[in-house]
Design a protein around this motif. Structure first.
Motif, PDB file in Angstrom:
ATOM      1  N   PHE A  44       0.835  -1.202   0.000  1.00  0.00           N
ATOM      2  CA  PHE A  44       0.000   0.000   0.000  1.00  0.00           C
ATOM      3  C   PHE A  44       0.873   1.257   0.000  1.00  0.00           C
ATOM      4  O   PHE A  44       0.522   2.269  -0.562  1.00  0.00           O
ATOM      5  CB  PHE A  44      -0.926  -0.005   1.213  1.00  0.00           C
ATOM      6  CG  PHE A  44      -2.140  -0.841   0.988  1.00  0.00           C
ATOM      7  CD1 PHE A  44      -3.321  -0.243   0.559  1.00  0.00           C
ATOM      8  CD2 PHE A  44      -2.116  -2.224   1.152  1.00  0.00           C
ATOM      9  CE1 PHE A  44      -4.451  -1.002   0.318  1.00  0.00           C
ATOM     10  CE2 PHE A  44      -3.238  -2.988   0.914  1.00  0.00           C
ATOM     11  CZ  PHE A  44      -4.414  -2.382   0.494  1.00  0.00           C
ATOM     12  N   THR A 101      -1.021   2.509   4.578  1.00  0.00           N
ATOM     13  CA  THR A 101      -1.375   3.837   4.083  1.00  0.00           C
ATOM     14  C   THR A 101      -1.345   4.842   5.234  1.00  0.00           C
ATOM     15  O   THR A 101      -0.861   5.956   5.082  1.00  0.00           O
ATOM     16  CB  THR A 101      -2.767   3.801   3.438  1.00  0.00           C
ATOM     17  OG1 THR A 101      -2.762   2.794   2.423  1.00  0.00           O
ATOM     18  CG2 THR A 101      -3.106   5.127   2.786  1.00  0.00           C
ATOM     19  N   THR A 147       0.657   3.638  -3.108  1.00  0.00           N
ATOM     20  CA  THR A 147       0.008   3.011  -4.252  1.00  0.00           C
ATOM     21  C   THR A 147      -1.452   3.445  -4.200  1.00  0.00           C
ATOM     22  O   THR A 147      -2.112   3.295  -3.175  1.00  0.00           O
ATOM     23  CB  THR A 147       0.064   1.479  -4.154  1.00  0.00           C
ATOM     24  OG1 THR A 147       1.420   1.098  -3.941  1.00  0.00           O
ATOM     25  CG2 THR A 147      -0.457   0.834  -5.428  1.00  0.00           C
ATOM     26  N   TYR A 205      -6.777  -0.451  -3.236  1.00  0.00           N
ATOM     27  CA  TYR A 205      -5.971   0.730  -2.907  1.00  0.00           C
ATOM     28  C   TYR A 205      -6.855   1.974  -2.766  1.00  0.00           C
ATOM     29  O   TYR A 205      -7.888   2.074  -3.403  1.00  0.00           O
ATOM     30  CB  TYR A 205      -4.914   0.962  -3.991  1.00  0.00           C
ATOM     31  CG  TYR A 205      -3.949  -0.177  -4.103  1.00  0.00           C
ATOM     32  CD1 TYR A 205      -3.035  -0.434  -3.089  1.00  0.00           C
ATOM     33  CD2 TYR A 205      -3.968  -1.020  -5.210  1.00  0.00           C
ATOM     34  CE1 TYR A 205      -2.153  -1.504  -3.176  1.00  0.00           C
ATOM     35  CE2 TYR A 205      -3.094  -2.089  -5.310  1.00  0.00           C
ATOM     36  CZ  TYR A 205      -2.183  -2.327  -4.289  1.00  0.00           C
ATOM     37  OH  TYR A 205      -1.332  -3.387  -4.377  1.00  0.00           O
TER      38      TYR A 205
END
Lengths: 269, 459, 114, 554
Positions: free
Chosen positions: B67, B77, B394, B424
């Motif tokens: 991520f 994230t 990403t 994502y």
């Protein structure tokens, strides 16, 4: 002895320093001057944070150290003297209306944009956009003098309406683009497309150059006014040869796309 | 009325999405019919797509990538948002750059982020048709949406661009073989002219090809302007441009006498010596011709939503690109607040790259500076910029996984449909999360500064 | 200075398709490291299809493969290459206060390496 | 949230409810004005102040494609007028730039700081409605809507040519729904075809034939749209920018246009630009008396003035041939033309109105004459056609010019005297607008003309959009700096200070239509537009906060 600002340490990011200007420092104590704002990126700091300040306030400011990251020095200046010992960043003397700025070494892009009076002298080279209008502006420099001893970049005198720009070295492309009036004198070579879209005004060069297809050769003559200009420039320290003062010049008129009332004078060598 | 993005037919694990938009280039063709294998997470057919569009849709796969990466190490994230926010909140001259391959919804948030931070925002426009934006500010423009060109144009001139390879459906949908209201016989109702320094793949469709010497576009444009105005032109122009006076005069007659003329121009003008003045010359030529007939001059633009970037930045700040907020309000100055300059001059002290890859397509001096400062990247793919970044997110693909708005090169806004979900986050979600965190950090910073001041005063 | 040429980088379909797939794969690399040169120039410079040449601009040096093009397609003195990392290395850094580096009209010196 | 508020001790001007300067309390609950609130409610003490409904701008150009090109075009205009980011207690505001075409955020804040709480963007091509809505969504504080350009719509032409009136009604209703717009706008109907397709000509007479549509004339288009909008029962009638804008002698066209409405509702916009006598291509004179008289006598007609204010302006209009004509009078190199497929044209040029120029002074005086000769302020309301005649930020100055006879006389003396000499002298020149009349022409009147039942008044049920001004001799000062501005019950300006951000809503209509009309529109769009029919209509999420204003049929 003038007011001396000595740079303590070169800043990490560009600094907007429109407060470094005789007008803004007039009548202030050294303490007040030290508290004037500078914009260090997105952070507001003070003149005292970056400079050690000595001397006395008498209308003359002397800037010392590597000031090449300082932008907008002398902005809207109307009087006094600003002596910059080293190089200076972008927009020096922007919208200046009087007084004198002397840059000891080089000046970055935008020297004296939209100025209306006073004189800026750059002993070294200047960047692009000397004496220009900012993007979208329909009128650039309306008065004053910009004297560059070294070279200048592209678009010197873009949209200028009055005043004098003199370049001791060479110039980049589009010298005098969209010029409305005024005078540009280039002692060295000019780049491409000089005088494109000029309405009125005079561009003078001591070196041969390729003209745009919309300029017409008019005559060769010895213009009186040029002698005055060249003697003036010699006084200001530019290396003017006698042959130029008495020389014969080819006059090209243009730009025919516009009024066709501009002229480019090229020394007959 | 329903949301455009939701219109789809499903049968088992096969889904058909009609009227989807391809975001590869500035044509933004919105007539894709996508066949989607939902289980396999693949697009199996892309009807109406050109070779580039097919590559975009059929090659799509959700790569199994982390991520996020922080310093090259896998991260969540959330961790990456924290790191990115710290970088930005501590920067003094940060820049956001890119934005041409993401939605307007993301762009709107990105400008807000820089407004709050007092940084700089710039889009890929500055190295594409930025010069044309500057030319507009000097001379204006006469432009049209592409449908008007399809319906009316009987003279189409391509100058310094190769749409056959960069905008493959430009001819068929808009300007050459397209059937329009007053052009029912398609190409037969039009004269096509191509002007370029070399014989590109776009030349064969042209009725007239004019080869201009490299570096002489401005002179040729200038001569044409003078001829249109019946002004003097030096015969030397033939040698300079490699184009005969007869050819020029013929072209001028055609331009003056057509019913609806168009000049499409590409980066053969904006990226060569002369830059914005080349653009200004062609925009002026287009405007000048309106003394005689209706005439349009308009740039051909590359990336899917690069026009959206200009549009959003302009409505939020008043300026199209290269905007700086250091002093609490927008300032515009190409050459000062544009990405190449900010990196080459070593001005930026942090960078957030949104959906573009300057690490691969910027000049070496700029890349060298990018390596020195903390960089943050949002991209569905692993890029050269991601390689050198401190934080790499990403994100999901706009127009495939993420709905939203994109502006076609002529300014027509199109709502994107989606066809597949992604695990994502979208660019917008990441930017919003960074925004929230930066906001907290700035408040904390201000408080501690205030406290410091108080302490100093007390002392 | 017969080896100073003008290099025009631009988009190609191959390069476009390649970059969607991956900039790190062979197709893209191939597409962006092949320079097209006029056949007469090639003969004059003693180059054949596929041989490697070094291109040097004021800002950088790259090595790429060359391939010939007829004069009708590419006039003498001009070379074409698809955008990619090599063209970025050759690109100028001065934007002349415009934000745009010159990237489509690069003066390069050419030298055979193999 | 403490959502009640009481305004006490203020002198209230609420013309819609017959209140003329009486002191009374205004109570607010949950964003609406109510009869009463509990006694302990927070109070705003408006002693010595004037309380009015929030201002309503019936005609301005603030968002969408043309406004944005005008922004991109003029960095020089923005550079001199910055709008700083504000850090408020709860929320920060966005920075921006001003000038004649401010950025979206700045537009919203600046309207609010003038006491305006509603503004209508007056011209957007339907194809670009998304763009307009996105910008309006980024225009804070105020409520807003927009009008769609329908006077040069090629599909409607085709239908009208064949007298398919029923289909036209359905198509217009479909278009209003598809774009989330407020009403239809006609701009110089019929003029795009000669402009785009026939060597840059335009149309000058209402009975001229339109290129390519031999059965059509501007008159037919006008009557058709007047009837269509009336039949649909839209809250606001068709909004017309008459043919021949700016041309000498155009007052005849204007009179003919108003007559063509044949007693039905019609709104004639920026009518000052359409009130000139004189020979075509000659110097204009003022025909304000003729125009004002016609409007005074015909209650079906409403108008806004479109006053010219001296200084920098930006001319931006769907009337592309007009902008082309204006380039002859401009020193600025910049001219923009932008055609929208099958729907509209557009022209933009930077402009400046100068006191010393005959035409400009005459335009200025003509506008004032219209104000001074108008007998019914409810039907002749204030506008500058922002930014065409001048920026909306010049409204306070215009208000002073109307309220202050001496101020007006001073200005008259400093402008081109030849122009002023052409203006009819008489008793009307002595007129001074009262506060009540100002309240009508800036809020109550526009709200009524727009059919906004919850705006422009302070009776129970109205939106709590309220402006409180300090009483001041200098009316320009008074109207440029309200002490309090309340939007939807929230104090945005509190004691002259900007305190709260707020997101206003989109006002739009949603008339009923027969869905079968899509089968008529679809093939046309797929043939002659460049986007798919199913990608044309705007989704709901482009107007996240919105209010549907019902038609009289709903």
């Amino acid at each position: 002895m003038s007011l001396r600002l000595n740079l303590k340490k070169k800043p990490d990011v560009p600094v907007e320093a429109d407060s470094i200007c005789p007008d803004k420092m007039e009548g202030l104590s050294l303490k007040d001057i030290s508290a004037l704002p500078l914009h260090h990126g997105n952070e507001q700091i003070t003149v005292g944070d970056l400079f050690s300040i000595t001397g006395k306030v008498n209308g003359e400011i002397c800037l010392e150290g590597d000031t090449s990251r300082f932008k907008m020095v002398g902005a809207s200046m109307s009087k006094g003297r600003l002596l910059i010992k080293g190089s200076i960043g972008q927009h020096v003397g922007v919208a200046m209306s009087g007084g004198e700025i002397i840059v000891g070494k080089n000046a970055d892009n935008w020297v004296g944009p939209e100025m209306s009076g006073g004189r800026i002298t750059v002993k070294g080279n200047a960047g692009h956009m000397v004496g220009c209008a900012y993007r979208g502006g329909q009128v650039g420099v309306t008065g004053g003098e910009i004297i560059i001893h070294g070279n200048a970049g592209n678009e010197a005198g873009n949209t200028m309406r009055d005043g004098l720009i003199a370049v001791g070295g060479s110039c980049g492309d589009f010298t005098g683009i969209n010029m409305l009036a005024g005078t540009i004198i280039v002692l060295g070579e000019m780049g491409w497309r000089t005088g494109a879209a000029m309405k009125r005004g005079t561009i003078i060069s001591m070196q041969d150059t390729e003209m745009l297809p919309t300029f017409t050769y008019a005559c060769s003559y010895r213009p009186d006014f040029l002698r005055l200009y060249l003697r003036h420039l010699r006084k200001l320290g530019l290396p003017i040869e006698d042959a130029w003062i008495s020389g014969c010049y080819h006059r090209w008129s243009g730009d025919s796309i516009e009024l066709n009332r501009g002229e480019v004078l090229i020394l007959d060598r | 009325m329903m949301r455009v993005a939701e219109k789809a037919k499903s049968e088992g694990n096969i889904k058909i999405v009609e009227d989807a938009t391809c975001t590869f280039c500035g044509c933004l063709c919105d007539d894709m019919v996508l066949t989607v294998d939902v289980d396999a997470k693949k697009i199996t057919k892309a009807k109406n797509a050109c070779v580039l569009g097919k590559a975009l849709f059929l090659n799509y796969e959700e790569e199994d990538r982390p991520f996020a990466l922080i310093g090259g190490k896998e991260a969540t994230t959330a961790e990456a948002v924290e790191e990115a926010a710290q970088i930005l909140a501590n920067a003094r001259f940060p820049i956001i750059y890119g934005m041409s391959d993401t939605t307007c919804e993301t762009q709107r948030k990105a400008v807000g982020l820089m407004d709050m931070l007092g940084g700089t925002i710039d889009s890929t426009t500055s190295v594409c048709h930025g010069p044309t934006g500057m030319a507009l500010q000097g001379v204006g423009e006469s432009t049209a949406t592409l449908g008007e060109i399809k319906n009316r144009a009987d003279l189409v001139i391509y100058w310094g661009g190769n749409p056959a390879e960069s905008l493959p459906r430009h001819f068929a949908r808009y300007a050459v073989t397209a059937k329009g209201m007053y052009t029912p016989n398609r190409k037969k109702d039009r004269t096509i002219v191509n002007i370029d320094v070399r014989h590109t793949k776009s030349v064969p469709v042209a009725d007239i090809f004019i080869q201009v010497k490299p570096g002489a576009d401005f002179e040729l444009l200038w001569a044409l302007r003078a001829l249109v105005k019946n002004r003097h032109v030096d015969p030397n122009i033939e040698k300079k441009t490699g184009v005969s006076m007869k050819t020029m005069k013929d072209l001028v007659e055609r331009m003056k006498n057509c019913r609806y003329g168009v000049l499409f121009f590409g980066m053969g003008l904006t990226m060569t010596r002369g830059r914005h003045f080349n653009s200004a010359a062609i925009l002026s030529l287009g405007s000048d011709l309106n003394e005689y007939t209706h005439f349009i001059a308009t740039p051909m633009r590359g990336h899917g939503n690069v026009t959206g970037a200009d549009t959003v930045v302009a409505w939020q700040t008043g300026y199209p690109f290269g905007v700086n907020f250091s002093r609490g309000y927008p300032k515009f100055n190409p050459g000062e607040f544009t990405a190449t300059d900010m990196f080459v001059r070593g001005d930026a002290d942090a960078g957030l790259i949104l959906a573009s890859d300057p690490g691969s397509n910027f000049t070496q001096a700029a890349v060298d500076h990018m390596k020195k400062i903390p960089m943050i990247v949002l991209d569905p793919k692993y890029t050269h910029t991601a390689k050198l970044a401190r934080v790499a997110f990403t994100t999901a693909h706009y127009g495939i996984n993420v709905p939203g708005t994109a502006y076609r090169s002529d300014g027509v806004p199109i709502e994107l449909r989606t066809c597949l979900d992604s695990k994502y986050p979208s660019d917008e979600e990441v930017i919003t999360a960074i925004y929230r965190r930066v906001e907290q950090l700035l408040i904390a910073k201000k408080r501690s500064k205030g406290a410091n001041n108080k302490r100093q005063k007390a002392a | 200075m017969d080896k100073t040429m003008i290099l025009v980088p631009g988009r190609t379909t191959k390069q476009g398709v390649g970059l969607i797939d991956s900039k790190f794969k062979k197709d893209y690399r191939e597409a962006t490291t092949t320079v097209e040169i006029n056949v007469e120039d090639m003969a004059r410079l003693g180059l054949e299809d596929g041989c490697k040449v070094k291109l040097r601009s004021a800002d950088g040096v790259v090595t790429v493969k060359c391939t010939g093009r007829r004069t009708e397609d590419l006039p003498p003195g001009l070379m074409f290459i698809a955008y990619g990392p090599p063209t970025s290395k050759l690109m100028g850094k001065d934007t002349a206060a415009s934000g745009m580096p010159l990237s489509k009209h690069l003066e390069v010196e050419l030298k055979r390496v193999s | 949230m403490g959502s009640t508020l009481r305004i006490v001790n203020g002198r209230v001007h609420d013309p819609a409810n017959g209140v003329d300067g009486k002191t009374r309390d205004i109570c607010i609950k949950d964003g609406k004005i109510v009869k009463s609130v509990p006694p302990k409610t927070k109070c705003v003490d408006a002693k010595g102040m004037v309380v009015m409904p929030g201002g309503v701008d019936i005609h301005c150009h603030i968002a969408g494609a043309k406004a944005n090109i005008a922004r991109k075009l003029q960095p020089d205009d923005h550079r001199r007028d910055i709008h700083r980011r504000m850090e408020l207690e709860k929320i920060n505001t966005r920075s921006g730039t001003g000038g004649t075409v401010p950025s979206t955020f700045t537009t919203g804040y600046r309207y609010a700081t003038l006491g305006y709480t509603t503004a209508m963007e007056a011209a957007a091509p339907p194809l670009l409605a998304r763009h307009t809505l996105e910008e309006l969504d980024d225009t804070p504080v105020i409520d807003k809507g927009f009008y769609i350009l329908m006077g040069n719509n090629v599909l409607l032409y085709k239908m009208l040519q064949e007298e398919r009136h029923e289909e036209i009604r359905n198509a217009v209703a479909w278009w209003l729904n598809a774009t989330k717009s407020y009403t239809t706008k006609l701009v110089s109907p019929g003029s795009d075809e000669p402009w785009k397709g026939h060597r840059n000509a335009t149309i000058t007479q209402l009975n001229d034939k339109i290129d390519g549509f031999e059965q059509l004339t501007p008159r037919k288009i006008i009557t058709s749209m007047v009837n269509t909008v009336d039949d649909l029962g839209l809250p606001h009638p068709v909004h017309i920018h008459c043919n021949n804008l700016g041309h000498s002698g155009n007052y005849k066209t204007t009179l003919e246009t108003m007559k063509a409405a044949d007693g039905r509702r019609i709104h004639v916009t920026h009518i000052q630009f359409h009130s000139y006598g004189g020979k075509p291509d000659g110097e204009p004179t003022s025909k304000a008396p003729e125009i004002a008289e016609y409007i005074n006598n015909n209650p079906n007609i409403t108008a806004d003035v479109g006053q010219v204010m001296f200084g920098k302006s930006t001319s931006m209009t769907a009337d592309a041939p007009l902008a082309w004509m204006l380039t002859r009078y401009s020193n600025d190199k910049r001219w923009v033309n932008a055609d929208t497929e099958c729907e509209s044209g557009c022209g933009i040029i930077p402009f400046a109105y100068q006191e010393r120029v005959y035409t400009h002074a005459l335009q200025w005086a003509t506008g004032l004459e219209l104000f001074l000769l108008s007998k019914d302020p409810w039907r002749m309301v204030l506008s500058t056609d922002h930014p065409n005649g001048g920026a909306f930020t010049s409204y306070p100055r215009l208000i002073r010019t109307l309220m202050d006879r001496e101020f007006r006389k001073q200005q008259m003396e400093s402008v081109n005297q030849r122009a002023v000499a052409k203006i009819k002298r008489g008793h009307h020149m002595e007129r001074e607008y009262t506060l009540q009349e100002i309240a009508i022409i800036t809020r109550a009147g526009p709200a009524r003309i727009l059919g906004l039942k919850n705006k422009g008044h302070l009776g129970p049920g109205a939106d709590a959009d309220i402006t409180i001004y300090d009483e001041h001799e200098d009316k320009e000062l008074m109207f440029s700096a309200p002490r309090y501005v309340i939007k939807d019950g929230r104090l945005i300006i509190d004691n002259h200070e900007f305190r709260n951000n707020h997101e206003g809503k989109i006002l739009h209509v949603s008339p009923l239509y027969d869905e079968g009309i899509e089968d008529v529109i679809r093939p046309f769009v797929e043939d002659f537009y460049t986007i798919r029919f199913d990608n044309y209509a705007v989704s709901d999420h482009y107007a996240p906060r919105r209010e549907v204003i019902p038609t009289t049929k709903q």
